[in-house]
Design a protein around this motif. Structure first.
Motif, PDB file in Angstrom:
ATOM      1  N   ALA A 235      68.489  61.736 -11.865  1.00  0.00           N
ATOM      2  CA  ALA A 235      69.524  60.697 -11.899  1.00  0.00           C
ATOM      3  C   ALA A 235      69.508  59.967 -13.238  1.00  0.00           C
ATOM      4  CB  ALA A 235      69.297  59.705 -10.754  1.00  0.00           C
ATOM      5  N   ALA A 236      68.294  59.601 -13.685  1.00  0.00           N
ATOM      6  CA  ALA A 236      68.162  58.828 -14.928  1.00  0.00           C
ATOM      7  C   ALA A 236      68.638  59.646 -16.124  1.00  0.00           C
ATOM      8  CB  ALA A 236      66.718  58.384 -15.114  1.00  0.00           C
ATOM      9  N   ASP A 237      68.331  60.935 -16.118  1.00  0.00           N
ATOM     10  CA  ASP A 237      68.767  61.777 -17.243  1.00  0.00           C
ATOM     11  C   ASP A 237      70.291  61.876 -17.308  1.00  0.00           C
ATOM     12  OD1 ASP A 237      66.230  62.133 -18.133  1.00  0.00           O
ATOM     13  OD2 ASP A 237      66.071  64.267 -17.631  1.00  0.00           O
ATOM     14  N   ALA A 238      70.918  61.905 -16.133  1.00  0.00           N
ATOM     15  CA  ALA A 238      72.383  61.961 -16.116  1.00  0.00           C
ATOM     16  C   ALA A 238      72.992  60.683 -16.693  1.00  0.00           C
ATOM     17  CB  ALA A 238      72.878  62.188 -14.683  1.00  0.00           C
ATOM     18  N   ALA A 239      72.237  59.585 -16.576  1.00  0.00           N
ATOM     19  CA  ALA A 239      72.734  58.288 -17.084  1.00  0.00           C
ATOM     20  C   ALA A 239      72.290  58.027 -18.517  1.00  0.00           C
ATOM     21  CB  ALA A 239      72.237  57.170 -16.165  1.00  0.00           C
ATOM     22  N   SER A 240      71.641  59.005 -19.126  1.00  0.00           N
ATOM     23  CA  SER A 240      71.120  58.830 -20.489  1.00  0.00           C
ATOM     24  C   SER A 240      72.175  59.158 -21.537  1.00  0.00           C
ATOM     25  CB  SER A 240      69.905  59.746 -20.710  1.00  0.00           C
ATOM     26  OG  SER A 240      68.843  59.348 -19.877  1.00  0.00           O
ATOM     27  N   ASN A 241      71.904  58.671 -22.741  1.00  0.00           N
ATOM     28  CA  ASN A 241      72.734  59.036 -23.893  1.00  0.00           C
ATOM     29  C   ASN A 241      74.196  58.659 -23.752  1.00  0.00           C
ATOM     30  OD1 ASN A 241      70.463  60.143 -25.145  1.00  0.00           O
ATOM     31  ND2 ASN A 241      70.770  62.110 -24.108  1.00  0.00           N
ATOM     32  N   ILE A 242      74.447  57.519 -23.127  1.00  0.00           N
ATOM     33  CA  ILE A 242      75.813  57.002 -23.064  1.00  0.00           C
ATOM     34  C   ILE A 242      75.938  55.943 -24.160  1.00  0.00           C
ATOM     35  CG2 ILE A 242      77.488  55.730 -21.675  1.00  0.00           C
ATOM     36  CD1 ILE A 242      76.110  56.981 -19.182  1.00  0.00           C
ATOM     37  N   PRO A 243      76.733  56.232 -25.176  1.00  0.00           N
ATOM     38  CA  PRO A 243      76.821  55.295 -26.309  1.00  0.00           C
ATOM     39  C   PRO A 243      77.221  53.900 -25.840  1.00  0.00           C
ATOM     40  CG  PRO A 243      77.913  57.366 -26.828  1.00  0.00           C
ATOM     41  CD  PRO A 243      77.583  57.410 -25.370  1.00  0.00           C
ATOM     42  N   GLY A 244      76.460  52.908 -26.277  1.00  0.00           N
ATOM     43  CA  GLY A 244      76.787  51.525 -25.939  1.00  0.00           C
ATOM     44  C   GLY A 244      76.208  51.019 -24.638  1.00  0.00           C
ATOM     45  N   SER A 246      73.290  49.667 -22.248  1.00  0.00           N
ATOM     46  CA  SER A 246      71.986  48.993 -22.333  1.00  0.00           C
ATOM     47  C   SER A 246      71.161  49.197 -21.066  1.00  0.00           C
ATOM     48  CB  SER A 246      72.196  47.504 -22.594  1.00  0.00           C
ATOM     49  OG  SER A 246      73.042  46.929 -21.602  1.00  0.00           O
ATOM     50  N   ILE A 247      71.508  50.212 -20.287  1.00  0.00           N
ATOM     51  CA  ILE A 247      70.788  50.487 -19.043  1.00  0.00           C
ATOM     52  C   ILE A 247      69.511  51.292 -19.339  1.00  0.00           C
ATOM     53  CG2 ILE A 247      70.896  51.699 -16.808  1.00  0.00           C
ATOM     54  CD1 ILE A 247      72.645  49.174 -16.931  1.00  0.00           C
ATOM     55  N   VAL A 248      68.406  50.884 -18.700  1.00  0.00           N
ATOM     56  CA  VAL A 248      67.112  51.545 -18.872  1.00  0.00           C
ATOM     57  C   VAL A 248      67.120  52.894 -18.154  1.00  0.00           C
ATOM     58  CG1 VAL A 248      64.643  51.395 -18.323  1.00  0.00           C
ATOM     59  CG2 VAL A 248      65.879  49.368 -19.156  1.00  0.00           C
ATOM     60  N   THR A 249      66.684  53.945 -18.850  1.00  0.00           N
ATOM     61  CA  THR A 249      66.674  55.286 -18.248  1.00  0.00           C
ATOM     62  C   THR A 249      65.274  55.858 -18.085  1.00  0.00           C
ATOM     63  OG1 THR A 249      67.056  56.178 -20.452  1.00  0.00           O
ATOM     64  CG2 THR A 249      68.988  55.889 -19.048  1.00  0.00           C
ATOM     65  N   ALA A 250      64.275  55.137 -18.564  1.00  0.00           N
ATOM     66  CA  ALA A 250      62.887  55.547 -18.304  1.00  0.00           C
ATOM     67  C   ALA A 250      61.963  54.344 -18.454  1.00  0.00           C
ATOM     68  CB  ALA A 250      62.443  56.653 -19.263  1.00  0.00           C
ATOM     69  N   ILE A 251      60.997  54.267 -17.548  1.00  0.00           N
ATOM     70  CA  ILE A 251      59.848  53.383 -17.719  1.00  0.00           C
ATOM     71  C   ILE A 251      58.648  54.282 -17.467  1.00  0.00           C
ATOM     72  CG2 ILE A 251      58.560  51.359 -16.905  1.00  0.00           C
ATOM     73  CD1 ILE A 251      61.165  50.292 -15.675  1.00  0.00           C
ATOM     74  N   ALA A 252      57.716  54.342 -18.429  1.00  0.00           N
ATOM     75  CA  ALA A 252      56.581  55.249 -18.233  1.00  0.00           C
ATOM     76  C   ALA A 252      55.358  54.680 -18.923  1.00  0.00           C
ATOM     77  CB  ALA A 252      56.921  56.629 -18.775  1.00  0.00           C
ATOM     78  N   ARG A 253      54.197  54.928 -18.308  1.00  0.00           N
ATOM     79  CA  ARG A 253      52.938  54.370 -18.789  1.00  0.00           C
ATOM     80  C   ARG A 253      51.955  55.494 -19.050  1.00  0.00           C
ATOM     81  NH1 ARG A 253      53.286  51.693 -13.475  1.00  0.00           N
ATOM     82  NH2 ARG A 253      53.257  53.870 -12.892  1.00  0.00           N
ATOM     83  N   ASN A 254      51.268  55.451 -20.201  1.00  0.00           N
ATOM     84  CA  ASN A 254      50.249  56.486 -20.448  1.00  0.00           C
ATOM     85  C   ASN A 254      48.833  55.949 -20.313  1.00  0.00           C
ATOM     86  OD1 ASN A 254      49.658  55.197 -22.912  1.00  0.00           O
ATOM     87  ND2 ASN A 254      51.116  56.464 -24.045  1.00  0.00           N
ATOM     88  N   ILE A 260      59.716  52.225 -22.639  1.00  0.00           N
ATOM     89  CA  ILE A 260      60.997  52.386 -21.938  1.00  0.00           C
ATOM     90  C   ILE A 260      61.955  53.156 -22.843  1.00  0.00           C
ATOM     91  CG2 ILE A 260      60.740  50.214 -20.654  1.00  0.00           C
ATOM     92  CD1 ILE A 260      63.033  49.076 -22.487  1.00  0.00           C
ATOM     93  N   LYS A 261      62.933  53.780 -22.186  1.00  0.00           N
ATOM     94  CA  LYS A 261      64.056  54.356 -22.906  1.00  0.00           C
ATOM     95  C   LYS A 261      65.329  53.664 -22.422  1.00  0.00           C
ATOM     96  CE  LYS A 261      62.334  59.034 -23.735  1.00  0.00           C
ATOM     97  NZ  LYS A 261      62.743  60.461 -23.744  1.00  0.00           N
ATOM     98  N   VAL A 262      66.330  53.651 -23.294  1.00  0.00           N
ATOM     99  CA  VAL A 262      67.585  52.969 -22.978  1.00  0.00           C
ATOM    100  C   VAL A 262      68.724  53.971 -23.201  1.00  0.00           C
ATOM    101  CG1 VAL A 262      69.081  51.020 -23.598  1.00  0.00           C
ATOM    102  CG2 VAL A 262      66.577  50.768 -23.681  1.00  0.00           C
ATOM    103  N   SER A 263      69.685  53.952 -22.295  1.00  0.00           N
ATOM    104  CA  SER A 263      70.742  54.969 -22.325  1.00  0.00           C
ATOM    105  C   SER A 263      71.399  55.108 -23.700  1.00  0.00           C
ATOM    106  CB  SER A 263      71.807  54.652 -21.274  1.00  0.00           C
ATOM    107  OG  SER A 263      72.819  55.626 -21.309  1.00  0.00           O
ATOM    108  N   GLY A 264      71.835  54.002 -24.271  1.00  0.00           N
ATOM    109  CA  GLY A 264      72.551  54.052 -25.542  1.00  0.00           C
ATOM    110  C   GLY A 264      71.656  54.301 -26.747  1.00  0.00           C
TER     111      GLY A 264
END
Lengths: 417, 417
Positions: A235-244, A246-254, A260-264
């Protein structure tokens, strides 16, 4: 423009239709991948910088892959230039805790039929000395081999015989059964077994079936987590890479950093030191024994589950060290202040079927100064200790501060075009 | 004296420790029972006075027992003096809906290990043209035979191999998973399958296992109800016959009358006409098609489940035709006004782990003018139609009015002794 972009991102998250469609080894699925590449949870990190449980999980993976004969051998190889490391997220994979994923490991393949993209996760190993908590014993390797040679083929036969299994229905049932689906997968794991068990028995030899069903129903309350993670990654990948957007598409901890990653903002990670987890420790452990926040499983919160869904499963407070269930309702309510909408497919019966708070907006985090909460397991910081408790963490404000600065630049560029 | 007696009754309800210990045919279990005795739900009723679904269930039982060759033959026999009728409750049995139970039917045996008493219920038939909704087709009989010859022996092997299965743990899990356990047994039925499936496969032949697991996981969301009913009957019986106690120990409906029993009033039934059920009807049906309230399953409410536990499973409102989940919380709260205490073993996570309202006190019903609510299935009034909806009913005030009058007499006698 931002608002339209965020609406589109939210729509993609909402419309996601995850189906479990296959089980295949990583080598047959992942792009730019070879036997000497090890995937790990969270943002990028070098071997020498990894927390001890993640390093030990790498050792286990190298032994499992027959690239090392023992731990000492594996340590040498792991720190050499022969081994490359990549975040799971960079290959469409999400891995719980250490997230260590290698060449031969069978992956659950989830198709987001709405958007046509795929996401992957390893198969949950159950409890005990498991690679996801940084164990590297003979038993760890033996179990991984069994998953590869017995469990994965049995599951593949099931999913092939159905032509795919809809995960939305299982997740929706589980949400009405008190799962927030990150730390509590008691219901989803039982619903999943209930859904497939008859077919599992029909399409497999009796001996394999007996082994598999014993595994699935023994101390395996988190078995469905990996399915849910892959579903939400899709789901998050489908919402990724949308120009403009500001929706978060990943939260990950190592275990060292949280990112975090952000769609735009495409594939850029915004990171900060991984926080400690505020939680309830198993007998004999305390915060001095704990590793900082770890794992890709915060993809659950990206899609409205975990701490965002605590109102659906307030019983979770008991294992998180929270005294009163009112905190569960407060947290879900609080998370609505940093999200762009509601998930209509997954509604909370305790709050009159309100949808899960969906689509973390970096701008709203900055404006409200409310950071996303995460329900999470706590790993021991010493390798091999395993899970020592569970609790709540917060994504540090710093990552949003970094992200908003970059977001402002990028949006500025968009307007100038 | 009344207060002490009620404390003891409450203690017995609370301490009940139901274990599923055996599966045996009714003929091998029940006292004063023969092949010509038919048990039915609710208070005593003659064949000619029964509602049509119950009469039709009697016909099915007579054919199943090879006492009649077809429905016409069965009708003649059923109305003759050869057949005797008794309430299930009089033999330690509880039966859902028509509750019709006969000589050869296998019963779930539940031991209340706290008190040492036993209670019984038939095995749930799943959905379709089932005897509990008054069906009498070839398929009804065929399924009953299959339950007797395949399902019951398979379940018996499982329970024998465990030496008994604790039901408290399964029920407690289900309550945290949104079951109020009367109309919603989605979680308990899945948890039960999850708990036993591995053993079920181990101790049975592959062919039988495949048939049984297919049955258990196909449209069988209410499978656990019969276990829960027997468990609660075993608790209620332990709380029965306590001199001076005004706690309700049975609520049961035969489709014409609803009756209650009261601990201090031994085996006396207090009855009133069975009410209509206020509910949501399946497509094509309305209240004109419905049978008045039916079944022994209100034993669930006697022990704090069903409508009393709706706060634990507010999603239930969707199938009961109630618009807002707040009604679920209101009903549980309302039921605390007519109960003597709380069930500490079964707590509601949505209301900060408050215990289920437990021990309906006839005196409190009279004082508050609040009558017990029941979540219930609605049967079609025409035989063979089956389930046509679900809803809420209320036990009529009249039965409490009758009971309190008798209770006053009996208490008076006790004091005079």
């Amino acid at each position: 423009m931002i608002s339209t972009a965020n609406d589109l991102a939210l729509q993609r998250l909402k419309n996601a239709s995850p189906r479990f469609v296959d089980v295949k080894q990583a080598k047959d699925l992942l792009p730019d991948f070879d036997k000497y590449t090890i995937l790990h949870a969270g943002p990028p990190i070098k071997y020498l910088d990894m927390c001890a449980p993640m390093q030990e999980a790498v050792h286990a993976a190298l032994i499992y892959e027959d690239l090392a004969v023992d731990r000492e051998d594996a340590k040498l190889l792991a720190s050499s230039s022969k081994i490359k490391y990549s975040p799971c997220h960079s290959k469409g994979v999400v891995g719980p805790m250490t997230g260590v994923t290698s060449w031969s490991m069978p992956l659950l393949v989830v198709e987001n039929t709405d958007y046509g993209n795929y996401a992957y996760s390893t198969i949950n190993e159950g409890a005990g000395d498991v690679i996801r908590f940084g164990a590297c014993t003979d038993n760890t390797i033996k179990r991984l081999k069994w998953i590869e040679n017995t469990l994965a083929p049995c599951l593949k036969k099931v999913v092939d015989s159905y032509g795919g299994i809809d995960l939305t229905g299982i997740i929706a049932q589980a949400v009405t059964m008190g799962d927030e689906l990150h730390m509590r997968n008691n219901a989803s794991s039982r619903v999943f077994v209930y859904e497939i068990v008859s077919r599992l028995a029909q399409v497999n030899e009796s001996e394999e079936f007996l082994e598999v069903i014993e595994f699935l129903t023994s101390r395996n309350d988190q078995f469905f987590l990996n399915f849910a993670m892959a579903a939400n990654k899709s789901a998050a990948d489908a919402a990724s890479n949308i120009p403009g957007s500001s929706i978060v598409t990943a939260i990950a901890r190592n275990g060292v950093e949280v990112g975090i990653k952000v769609s735009g903002l495409k594939d850029e990670w915004f990171t900060a030191p991984a926080p400690a987890v505020d939680g309830l420790y198993f007998s004999g452990f305390d915060e001095n024994d704990s590793n900082p926040d770890l794992g890709d499983s915060a993809i659950m919160e990206v899609n409205g589950f975990g701490a965002f869904a605590m109102a659906a499963g307030p019983a979770i407070v008991q294992i998180l060290g929270i005294e009163n269930t009112s905190k569960a309702f407060e947290l879900t309510e609080e998370m609505t202040k940093i999200t762009h909408g509601e998930h209509f497919k997954y509604s909370v019966s305790t709050t009159n079927f309100s949808g899960l708070p969906l689509g973390i907006d970096v701008m709203k985090v900055i404006e409200s100064n409310i950071t996303p909460a995460i329900t999470t397991a706590i790993a021991g910081k010493e390798p091999g200790v395993g899970m020592i408790g569970a609790g709540l963490s917060r994504v540090p404000y710093l990552v949003f501060d970094k992200a908003i600065r970059r977001f402002d630049e990028v949006v500025q560029e968009l307007y100038e075009k």
